[in-house]
Design a protein around this motif. Structure first.
Motif, mmCIF file in Angstrom:
data_model
loop_
_atom_site.group_PDB
_atom_site.id
_atom_site.type_symbol
_atom_site.label_atom_id
_atom_site.label_comp_id
_atom_site.label_asym_id
_atom_site.label_seq_id
_atom_site.Cartn_x
_atom_site.Cartn_y
_atom_site.Cartn_z
ATOM 1 N N GLY A 1 0.816 -1.211 0.000
ATOM 2 C CA GLY A 1 0.000 0.000 0.000
ATOM 3 C C GLY A 1 0.847 1.258 0.000
ATOM 4 O O GLY A 1 0.555 2.230 -0.721
ATOM 5 N N VAL A 2 1.910 1.255 0.783
ATOM 6 C CA VAL A 2 2.811 2.413 0.837
ATOM 7 C C VAL A 2 3.433 2.648 -0.532
ATOM 8 O O VAL A 2 3.470 3.776 -1.027
ATOM 9 N N VAL A 3 3.900 1.577 -1.152
ATOM 10 C CA VAL A 3 4.517 1.703 -2.481
ATOM 11 C C VAL A 3 3.503 2.252 -3.482
ATOM 12 O O VAL A 3 3.813 3.169 -4.259
ATOM 13 N N ASN A 4 2.286 1.724 -3.456
ATOM 14 C CA ASN A 4 1.257 2.199 -4.393
ATOM 15 C C ASN A 4 0.955 3.677 -4.193
ATOM 16 O O ASN A 4 0.831 4.426 -5.167
ATOM 17 N N VAL A 5 0.837 4.101 -2.952
ATOM 18 C CA VAL A 5 0.539 5.511 -2.663
ATOM 19 C C VAL A 5 1.697 6.398 -3.106
ATOM 20 O O VAL A 5 1.489 7.448 -3.709
ATOM 21 N N SER B 1 5.352 8.405 4.720
ATOM 22 C CA SER B 1 5.074 7.116 4.083
ATOM 23 C C SER B 1 6.364 6.386 3.749
ATOM 24 O O SER B 1 6.473 5.170 3.952
ATOM 25 N N TYR B 2 7.331 7.125 3.243
ATOM 26 C CA TYR B 2 8.616 6.515 2.898
ATOM 27 C C TYR B 2 9.291 5.947 4.145
ATOM 28 O O TYR B 2 9.798 4.819 4.123
ATOM 29 N N ALA B 3 9.280 6.710 5.225
ATOM 30 C CA ALA B 3 9.886 6.237 6.477
ATOM 31 C C ALA B 3 9.182 4.986 6.980
ATOM 32 O O ALA B 3 9.826 4.028 7.432
ATOM 33 N N ARG B 4 7.864 4.965 6.894
ATOM 34 C CA ARG B 4 7.110 3.776 7.316
ATOM 35 C C ARG B 4 7.480 2.590 6.418
ATOM 36 O O ARG B 4 7.671 1.469 6.891
ATOM 37 N N GLY B 5 7.588 2.830 5.133
ATOM 38 C CA GLY B 5 7.961 1.765 4.204
ATOM 39 C C GLY B 5 9.340 1.202 4.499
ATOM 40 O O GLY B 5 9.543 -0.010 4.446
ATOM 41 N N VAL B 6 10.278 2.072 4.840
ATOM 42 C CA VAL B 6 11.627 1.615 5.180
ATOM 43 C C VAL B 6 11.579 0.742 6.435
ATOM 44 O O VAL B 6 12.224 -0.305 6.501
ATOM 45 N N SER B 7 10.789 1.160 7.429
ATOM 46 C CA SER B 7 10.643 0.369 8.661
ATOM 47 C C SER B 7 10.021 -0.990 8.361
ATOM 48 O O SER B 7 10.464 -2.016 8.886
#
Length: 85
Positions: A22-26, A40-46
């Motif tokens: 979902g993060v990647v899509n957004v 969002s990027y920080a959450r995706g990295v985590s």
């Protein structure tokens, strides 16, 4: 990303994967403001770091289990000669 998110450690592997997708899509949609994109990027990295850590642990566990399945070589089949380098 204004909604309250669960800590990454509390997510199952499947939940973390779905959230990462979902993060990647957004992020790919380019619809977020800069600040939201950074969050969002920080959450995706985590999420990605957690998933990689879990995969590494699972791979190590599989290797241990596979080692338990492999019979130990006996003296007749094990090469016990010393080899010169």
């Amino acid at each position: 990303m204004n909604e309250e998110l669960k800590p990454v450690e509390e997510l199952t592997f499947r939940q973390a994967m779905a959230e990462l997708e979902g993060v990647v899509n957004v992020l790919e949609s380019n619809t977020l403001e800069l600040e939201e994109s950074l969050e969002s990027y920080a959450r995706g990295v985590s999420l990605l770091a957690s998933l990689q850590k879990r995969l590494d642990a699972a791979e190590q566990q599989v290797e241990v289990l596979m080692g338990e399945l492999a019979p130990a070589p006996d003296d007749a089949t094990q090469d016990t000669t010393l080899q010169k380098a």
